[in-house]
Design a protein around this motif. Structure first.
Motif, PDB file in Angstrom:
ATOM      1  N   PRO A 189      37.885  27.316 -81.502  1.00  0.00           N
ATOM      2  CA  PRO A 189      38.735  26.108 -81.515  1.00  0.00           C
ATOM      3  C   PRO A 189      40.100  26.363 -80.877  1.00  0.00           C
ATOM      4  N   PRO A 190      40.559  25.479 -79.990  1.00  0.00           N
ATOM      5  CA  PRO A 190      41.856  25.659 -79.310  1.00  0.00           C
ATOM      6  C   PRO A 190      43.030  25.264 -80.195  1.00  0.00           C
ATOM      7  N   VAL A 191      43.175  25.966 -81.292  1.00  0.00           N
ATOM      8  CA  VAL A 191      44.199  25.620 -82.280  1.00  0.00           C
ATOM      9  C   VAL A 191      45.604  25.768 -81.706  1.00  0.00           C
ATOM     10  N   VAL A 192      45.921  26.970 -81.239  1.00  0.00           N
ATOM     11  CA  VAL A 192      47.268  27.261 -80.750  1.00  0.00           C
ATOM     12  C   VAL A 192      47.596  26.442 -79.507  1.00  0.00           C
ATOM     13  N   ASN A 193      46.608  26.170 -78.684  1.00  0.00           N
ATOM     14  CA  ASN A 193      46.838  25.408 -77.455  1.00  0.00           C
ATOM     15  C   ASN A 193      47.451  24.043 -77.745  1.00  0.00           C
ATOM     16  N   VAL A 194      47.056  23.438 -78.856  1.00  0.00           N
ATOM     17  CA  VAL A 194      47.605  22.133 -79.234  1.00  0.00           C
ATOM     18  C   VAL A 194      48.875  22.295 -80.060  1.00  0.00           C
ATOM     19  N   ILE A 195      48.875  23.245 -80.974  1.00  0.00           N
ATOM     20  CA  ILE A 195      50.027  23.473 -81.856  1.00  0.00           C
ATOM     21  C   ILE A 195      51.289  23.795 -81.057  1.00  0.00           C
ATOM     22  N   ASN A 196      51.137  24.513 -79.948  1.00  0.00           N
ATOM     23  CA  ASN A 196      52.303  24.927 -79.158  1.00  0.00           C
ATOM     24  C   ASN A 196      53.172  23.752 -78.721  1.00  0.00           C
ATOM     25  N   PHE A 197      52.579  22.586 -78.543  1.00  0.00           N
ATOM     26  CA  PHE A 197      53.360  21.415 -78.133  1.00  0.00           C
ATOM     27  C   PHE A 197      54.292  20.946 -79.255  1.00  0.00           C
ATOM     28  N   PHE A 198      53.956  21.255 -80.491  1.00  0.00           N
ATOM     29  CA  PHE A 198      54.732  20.790 -81.638  1.00  0.00           C
ATOM     30  C   PHE A 198      55.853  21.752 -82.024  1.00  0.00           C
ATOM     31  N   VAL A 199      55.738  22.983 -81.587  1.00  0.00           N
ATOM     32  CA  VAL A 199      56.686  24.010 -82.021  1.00  0.00           C
ATOM     33  C   VAL A 199      58.105  23.720 -81.562  1.00  0.00           C
ATOM     34  N   MET A 200      58.246  23.205 -80.336  1.00  0.00           N
ATOM     35  CA  MET A 200      59.585  22.981 -79.779  1.00  0.00           C
ATOM     36  C   MET A 200      60.236  21.706 -80.294  1.00  0.00           C
ATOM     37  N   ASP A 201      59.475  20.884 -81.042  1.00  0.00           N
ATOM     38  CA  ASP A 201      60.028  19.709 -81.713  1.00  0.00           C
ATOM     39  C   ASP A 201      60.778  18.771 -80.766  1.00  0.00           C
ATOM     40  N   ASP A 202      60.213  18.576 -79.605  1.00  0.00           N
ATOM     41  CA  ASP A 202      60.831  17.704 -78.604  1.00  0.00           C
ATOM     42  C   ASP A 202      59.754  16.785 -78.043  1.00  0.00           C
ATOM     43  N   LEU A 203      59.978  15.479 -78.165  1.00  0.00           N
ATOM     44  CA  LEU A 203      58.979  14.509 -77.707  1.00  0.00           C
ATOM     45  C   LEU A 203      58.772  14.548 -76.198  1.00  0.00           C
ATOM     46  N   LYS A 204      59.714  15.147 -75.461  1.00  0.00           N
ATOM     47  CA  LYS A 204      59.582  15.240 -74.004  1.00  0.00           C
ATOM     48  C   LYS A 204      58.392  16.109 -73.590  1.00  0.00           C
ATOM     49  N   HIS A 205      57.953  16.988 -74.490  1.00  0.00           N
ATOM     50  CA  HIS A 205      56.845  17.888 -74.165  1.00  0.00           C
ATOM     51  C   HIS A 205      55.481  17.197 -74.269  1.00  0.00           C
ATOM     52  N   PHE A 206      55.462  15.994 -74.816  1.00  0.00           N
ATOM     53  CA  PHE A 206      54.190  15.305 -75.027  1.00  0.00           C
ATOM     54  C   PHE A 206      53.880  14.387 -73.849  1.00  0.00           C
ATOM     55  N   GLY A 207      53.595  15.023 -72.736  1.00  0.00           N
ATOM     56  CA  GLY A 207      53.268  14.290 -71.519  1.00  0.00           C
ATOM     57  C   GLY A 207      51.809  14.451 -71.147  1.00  0.00           C
ATOM     58  N   LYS A 208      51.570  14.484 -69.849  1.00  0.00           N
ATOM     59  CA  LYS A 208      50.203  14.548 -69.323  1.00  0.00           C
ATOM     60  C   LYS A 208      49.463  15.796 -69.789  1.00  0.00           C
TER      61      LYS A 208
END
Length: 235
Positions: free
Chosen positions: A185-204
């Motif tokens: 399961p790609p757990v860390v691959n998805v979690i990494n987007f949440f670590v920086m706590d910035d909505l700008k990282h939630f793009g394409k």
């Protein structure tokens, strides 16, 4: 199917096997939000990882509830497909209750340092549900795979969890593992987007990875169903 799910859920709760994972999860959440002024997304990432761990635990409990004779009776009554589907649905229902607590508890305590927006709630629900699905997959795989001896089921689950959570460090040391570990399961691959706590990282890139994670889960559940049916056909 509905009757089977109710019966299984009541049996699991009455067995008190739910108490250790539930207590572990709730204590984890209370400790995490003991202090106020915490980040929103990174905190929800931590609670989703906690949900990943306890959902694996719960899934393994669910698949070990019946003795062989009782399991065979249930196969006759509901079939092997509905049997495994029922277990997965129960696991997800319990995970959703845990998820609601993890999301609402810090809101009631006003633990976050900034105002929570609808997009924060949407992302938190998504990551909790996704990691709950991963937990069910890991727990189910360890419990129903014919090539994992029963005495090693918990060890295999712990190993998979450890590898999926330390994916980045393992790949950094040995890049070849990037392709070998694609089956997990790609757990860390998805979690990494949440670590920086910035909505700008939630793009394409986030949505591509999320789509892959959902596709992975769909295929994995299908494969597990086939493995389960094959295993029980030979026993």
């Amino acid at each position: 199917m509905q009757g089977f799910i109710k019966y299984q859920l009541k049996s699991y709760i009455r067995s008190f096997k739910i108490i250790p994972p539930a207590a572990t999860f709730f204590i984890w959440i209370v400790i995490l939000y003991h202090y106020s002024g915490v980040e929103i997304l990174s905190s929800y990432a931590v609670t989703s990882i906690a949900l990943y761990l306890v959902t694996t635990w719960i899934s393994m409990n669910l698949f070990s509830m019946e003795e062989e004779a009782e399991k065979n009776i249930l196969f006759v009554q509901v079939g092997k497909v509905r049997y495994s589907l029922g277990k997965w649905i129960i696991g997800m229902l319990i995970a959703m209750v845990f998820m609601l607590f993890a999301i609402l508890y810090p809101l009631l305590l006003d633990s976050f340092k900034e105002a929570v927006q609808p997009i924060h709630l949407g992302l938190s629900i998504f990551i909790h549900l996704l990691l709950a699905a991963f937990g069910i997959l890991v727990g189910s795989f360890s419990s129903i795979s014919s090539f994992i001896p029963k005495r090693y089921t918990w060890l295999s689950a712990v190993l998979v969890i450890a590898v999926t959570l330390s994916y980045d460090g393992l790949v950094e040391k040995l890049s070849l593992l990037k392709w070998l570990l694609i089956v997990l399961p790609p757990v860390v691959n998805v979690i990494n987007f949440f670590v920086m706590d910035d909505l700008k990282h939630f793009g394409k890139e986030f949505w591509i990875m999320s789509s892959f994670a959902i596709l992975y889960s769909t295929i994995a559940f299908y494969v597990l169903m086939k493995l389960f049916i094959k295993k029980e056909s030979y026993e």
